[in-house]
Structure formats: structure tokens, C-alpha cells
Design a protein around this motif. Structure first.
Motif, PDB file in Angstrom:
ATOM      1  N   PRO A 140      22.319 139.610 -20.896  1.00  0.00           N
ATOM      2  CA  PRO A 140      21.254 138.758 -21.437  1.00  0.00           C
ATOM      3  C   PRO A 140      21.542 138.142 -22.802  1.00  0.00           C
ATOM      4  N   VAL A 141      22.734 138.346 -23.356  1.00  0.00           N
ATOM      5  CA  VAL A 141      23.028 137.805 -24.689  1.00  0.00           C
ATOM      6  C   VAL A 141      23.085 136.282 -24.630  1.00  0.00           C
ATOM      7  N   SER A 142      22.412 135.632 -25.542  1.00  0.00           N
ATOM      8  CA  SER A 142      22.334 134.175 -25.570  1.00  0.00           C
ATOM      9  C   SER A 142      23.651 133.569 -26.051  1.00  0.00           C
ATOM     10  N   PRO A 143      23.976 132.358 -25.593  1.00  0.00           N
ATOM     11  CA  PRO A 143      25.170 131.684 -26.119  1.00  0.00           C
ATOM     12  C   PRO A 143      25.076 131.395 -27.609  1.00  0.00           C
ATOM     13  N   LEU A 144      23.850 131.264 -28.114  1.00  0.00           N
ATOM     14  CA  LEU A 144      23.684 131.015 -29.542  1.00  0.00           C
ATOM     15  C   LEU A 144      24.115 132.224 -30.369  1.00  0.00           C
ATOM     16  N   ALA A 145      24.059 133.413 -29.768  1.00  0.00           N
ATOM     17  CA  ALA A 145      24.539 134.609 -30.469  1.00  0.00           C
ATOM     18  C   ALA A 145      26.055 134.745 -30.363  1.00  0.00           C
ATOM     19  N   TRP A 146      26.614 134.343 -29.205  1.00  0.00           N
ATOM     20  CA  TRP A 146      28.062 134.427 -29.035  1.00  0.00           C
ATOM     21  C   TRP A 146      28.800 133.392 -29.887  1.00  0.00           C
ATOM     22  N   LEU A 147      28.162 132.242 -30.111  1.00  0.00           N
ATOM     23  CA  LEU A 147      28.877 131.122 -30.720  1.00  0.00           C
ATOM     24  C   LEU A 147      29.472 131.432 -32.087  1.00  0.00           C
ATOM     25  N   LYS A 151      40.450 123.484 -31.335  1.00  0.00           N
ATOM     26  CA  LYS A 151      39.655 124.696 -31.552  1.00  0.00           C
ATOM     27  C   LYS A 151      38.249 124.553 -30.982  1.00  0.00           C
ATOM     28  N   SER A 152      37.646 123.402 -31.166  1.00  0.00           N
ATOM     29  CA  SER A 152      36.282 123.202 -30.660  1.00  0.00           C
ATOM     30  C   SER A 152      36.245 123.321 -29.137  1.00  0.00           C
ATOM     31  N   PHE A 153      37.288 122.823 -28.491  1.00  0.00           N
ATOM     32  CA  PHE A 153      37.365 122.914 -27.029  1.00  0.00           C
ATOM     33  C   PHE A 153      37.485 124.365 -26.586  1.00  0.00           C
ATOM     34  N   VAL A 154      38.342 125.127 -27.265  1.00  0.00           N
ATOM     35  CA  VAL A 154      38.543 126.537 -26.917  1.00  0.00           C
ATOM     36  C   VAL A 154      37.273 127.337 -27.179  1.00  0.00           C
ATOM     37  N   ILE A 155      36.605 127.073 -28.295  1.00  0.00           N
ATOM     38  CA  ILE A 155      35.376 127.801 -28.630  1.00  0.00           C
ATOM     39  C   ILE A 155      34.314 127.589 -27.552  1.00  0.00           C
ATOM     40  N   SER A 156      34.096 126.338 -27.158  1.00  0.00           N
ATOM     41  CA  SER A 156      33.078 126.058 -26.132  1.00  0.00           C
ATOM     42  C   SER A 156      33.447 126.713 -24.801  1.00  0.00           C
ATOM     43  N   ALA A 186      25.917 125.011 -26.401  1.00  0.00           N
ATOM     44  CA  ALA A 186      27.004 125.333 -27.338  1.00  0.00           C
ATOM     45  C   ALA A 186      27.516 124.078 -28.017  1.00  0.00           C
ATOM     46  N   GLU A 187      27.688 122.999 -27.263  1.00  0.00           N
ATOM     47  CA  GLU A 187      28.165 121.749 -27.865  1.00  0.00           C
ATOM     48  C   GLU A 187      27.149 121.192 -28.851  1.00  0.00           C
ATOM     49  N   MET A 188      25.888 121.335 -28.528  1.00  0.00           N
ATOM     50  CA  MET A 188      24.855 120.811 -29.425  1.00  0.00           C
ATOM     51  C   MET A 188      24.812 121.587 -30.739  1.00  0.00           C
ATOM     52  N   LEU A 189      24.933 122.909 -30.646  1.00  0.00           N
ATOM     53  CA  LEU A 189      24.815 123.726 -31.857  1.00  0.00           C
ATOM     54  C   LEU A 189      26.077 123.647 -32.698  1.00  0.00           C
ATOM     55  N   ALA A 190      27.247 123.705 -32.040  1.00  0.00           N
ATOM     56  CA  ALA A 190      28.508 123.738 -32.783  1.00  0.00           C
ATOM     57  C   ALA A 190      29.060 122.361 -33.092  1.00  0.00           C
TER      58      ALA A 190
END
Length: 344
Positions: A181-188, A208-213, A285-289
Motif C-alpha cells: 500500500p505504499v504510495s508512489p509519492l513516498a517512494w519517489l 536519471k529522471s527516466f530511471v527514477i520514474s 511520479a512525472e508530475m511530482l518529480a
């Protein structure tokens, strides 16, 4: 039934000769039956056509009508909510921007090749124009493909091991229930720091941005595949496994001949769910990062605040939904293909 059978089997000499009045009725009976068969087939075709095409089309038209009627009554900070026509117009504008960008890129490379041929330029450079909407759609698709592929590579083996070994299943079950249940906003932020510390090259093979997403997509989307694979593997008929023991099949042969064919429907169901989760996670993830992709496009348009921004955001939302639907249909086709080969 005995009476009917006796009547059918009655000898011909004991039966009364058909009268002139009954003869035409006997001749018309097959015609009536043959005429009823096309009408039943036509009714079945109309019913199937209505369910598969007509009803969804009517639902879409009703939604568009409600949208067009209610949108002008909703006022926002950027004006009235755009209707279907305005959103479609912005979609056409975005396509024209992509065409103009392709023309500019072609012109840039042609001029660069001319300068290199003339000796006035020694190095070649990539076109540095801003990414268009279609470019960001392609970037998002590439990212979700990498993240989903990594998730499948991790989840399927773990699910097979959990389904075959109750001890291993009991060992990883608490971790799965905690991480799922961990949100992507916590993983990011965690993934961003780890990747930034790991990838130290000035010119890495992947941005790096591609790998992170992609890693965030993997961490959030692997759980449905893992759980469904474990359930499918654990529900295999025990007689099949006993046959494998009798035949003294090795581990690889048992997996490929017995386990995988039986668990394949569960695996594909999990992969369909994982792909849908991964696509939703990627946009967030793309929107936040602020990584390149559809999520960044939506956020940039929101920050832009022009009169066309809201229509562009709504067009992007429709495209996101359509891509998610097409990805699900693609997984269904792959599942049908794999199941057909398995049965063959």
C-alpha cells in the motif's frame, strides 16, 4: 415417449393415406422452420451488435452531450470549463505543434549537415527544441514499459517460489502486505536520492529522471503480479505435481511443463493489473518529480495558466485514459495468444 416412438415406427401399410387438405400443410412445415432460423440468427446478430457497439456508442454520445451542456456553467480561474469541441481543437493544435517541431528539427539537421560538409562545423549536435505533446507521450510509454518489465522480472519468479513453497510464502507475506500500500509519492524521494547517489556519470546511458520514474513504477506495480502468480501456482492440481515426481522431472522441466501452463491465466491477470497500476503511478511520479512525460505536461500546463491550458489538460487526461485502455487490451491479446499456444 413410448407412444411417440410407436407412432414413428408404425408400418406404412397401417397408416392412413394423407388427405388432400393435409398434404399442403406437410409441405409448408419445412419452409416455416427454415424461415424462422434466419430470423433467430438476425435477432442474435442485432442483440450482439447492440451490446458490443451500439450501447457503448450511445453511452459516449450521452456523456459528450452532458459535458457540452454542463461545461459552460462551470466557471474556473481560467474561464469556463471547456467543452468537447474546445478540447478537440486543442488536440488538433498540439498535433500541429508536433508537425512544426518535426519540420524545425529536419531543417536544423539539414543546415548542420551542410555546415559540416563545408568544414565550418566539426561536431554534430542534437536538436534541442522543447518536447511536444506526442514526444512526451512516447517518453511516458517508454518509461512504463521499462518499469513494468522490471516489475514482471521480479514478481513472476518470486510469485512462483511463494506458490511452490509455503515456507517462502509465509516469510515474504508480511513484507508484501507492508510494501503493497505504499504510495508512489513516498517512494519517489527515496528512489531519487538512491539513483542520484548511484548514477554518478556525467553522461549516463539512461537519463536519471527516466530511471527514477521507471523504478518508482516497478516498486508500485509488481505486487499484483506477485500475488496472483503465487495464488495461481499454489492452486495447481496436486496430481500434476505428483506426476512430475513420478516422472522425476527436474526443477526447470517442472516449471515449464507443469507449473507455468497451469498458472498462466493468473500470471496474466496480475500483469494486467500491474500495468494499469504502473500507468497511474507513472503520471503521478512525472508530475511530482518534473520528469519528462505526460505528468510533466499536465503540471506545466497547470502552472502556465493560459486560457487554453485547461482544455489542454483535459485533452491530456483523455489521452491518458485511452492509452491505459489500449494497454489493457494489448495485455488481453497477449494472454489470448499465450493461452492458445498453451492449449495447442
Amino acid at each position: 415417449m413410448a407412444t411417440a416412438y410407436a407412432n414413428i415406427a408404425e408400418p406404412a401399410d397401417t397408416q392412413a393415406a394423407p388427405s388432400a387438405a393435409s398434404a399442403p400443410q406437410t409441405a409448408r412445415a419445412p419452409e416455416a422452420a427454415s424461415s424462422s432460423e434466419p430470423s433467430a440468427a438476425l435477432q442474435a446478430f442485432v442483440a450482439r451488435f447492440g451490446l458490443t457497439l451500439l450501447a457503448p456508442l450511445l453511452g459516449i454520445l450521452a456523456f459528450l452531450g452532458l459535458w457540452a451542456a454542463l461545461a459552460p456553467q462551470v466557471d474556473t480561474s481560467l474561464g469556463a470549463l471547456p467543452g468537447p469541441v474546445e478540447v478537440a481543437e486543442q488536440g488538433a493544435v498540439l498535433f500541429e505543434e508536433w508537425q512544426a517541431s518535426r519540420i524545425n528539427a529536419a531543417q536544423f539537421y539539414a543546415e548542420q549537415d551542410a555546415r559540416i560538409a563545408a568544414g565550418t562545423q566539426t561536431m554534430s549536435f542534437d536538436y534541442a527544441g522543447p518536447p511536444t505533446f506526442l514526444d512526451q507521450v512516447i517518453t511516458s510509454l517508454e518509461t512504463v514499459a521499462l518499469g513494468f518489465g522490471l516489475a514482471s522480472l521480479v514478481a513472476v519468479p518470486l510469485g512462483l517460489a511463494a506458490g511452490l513453497s509455503p515456507m517462502f510464502s509465509a516469510a515474504i507475506n508480511p513484507l508484501v502486505q507492508i510494501m503493497k500500500p505504499v504510495s508512489p509519492l513516498a517512494w519517489l524521494p527515496i528512489v531519487t536520492m538512491v539513483v542520484s547517489a548511484t548514477v554518478s556519470s556525467a553522461d549516463p546511458m539512461l537519463a536519471k529522471s527516466f530511471v527514477i520514474s521507471a523504478i518508482v513504477v516497478m516498486l508500485c506495480s509488481l505486487w499484483p503480479t506477485l500475488i496472483n502468480t503465487a495464488i495461481g501456482t499454489a492452486s495447481i492440481d496436486k496430481d500434476l505435481l505428483n506426476v512430475g515426481r513420478v516422472l522425476k522431472l527436474g526443477t526447470f522441466a517442472k516449471l515449464t511443463k507443469l507449473v507455468l501452463p497451469s498458472a498462466l491465466p493468473y500470471i496474466f491477470t496480475g500483469m494486467r493489473l500491474s500495468l494499469g497500476v504502473g500507468w497511474m503511478v507513472l503520471i503521478a511520479a512525472e508530475m511530482l518529480a518534473q520528469n519528462p512525460g505526460l505528468g510533466k505536461f499536465v503540471w506545466d500546463e497547470f502552472q502556465n495558466g493560459s486560457s487554453q491550458s485547461l482544455a489542454r489538460i483535459m485533452f491530456a487526461v483523455i489521452v491518458i485514459g485511452l492509452i491505459g485502455f489500449l494497454l489493457d487490451r494489448l495485455m488481453m491479446l497477449l494472454q489470448s495468444f499465450a493461452s492458445r499456444n498453451r492449449v495447442a
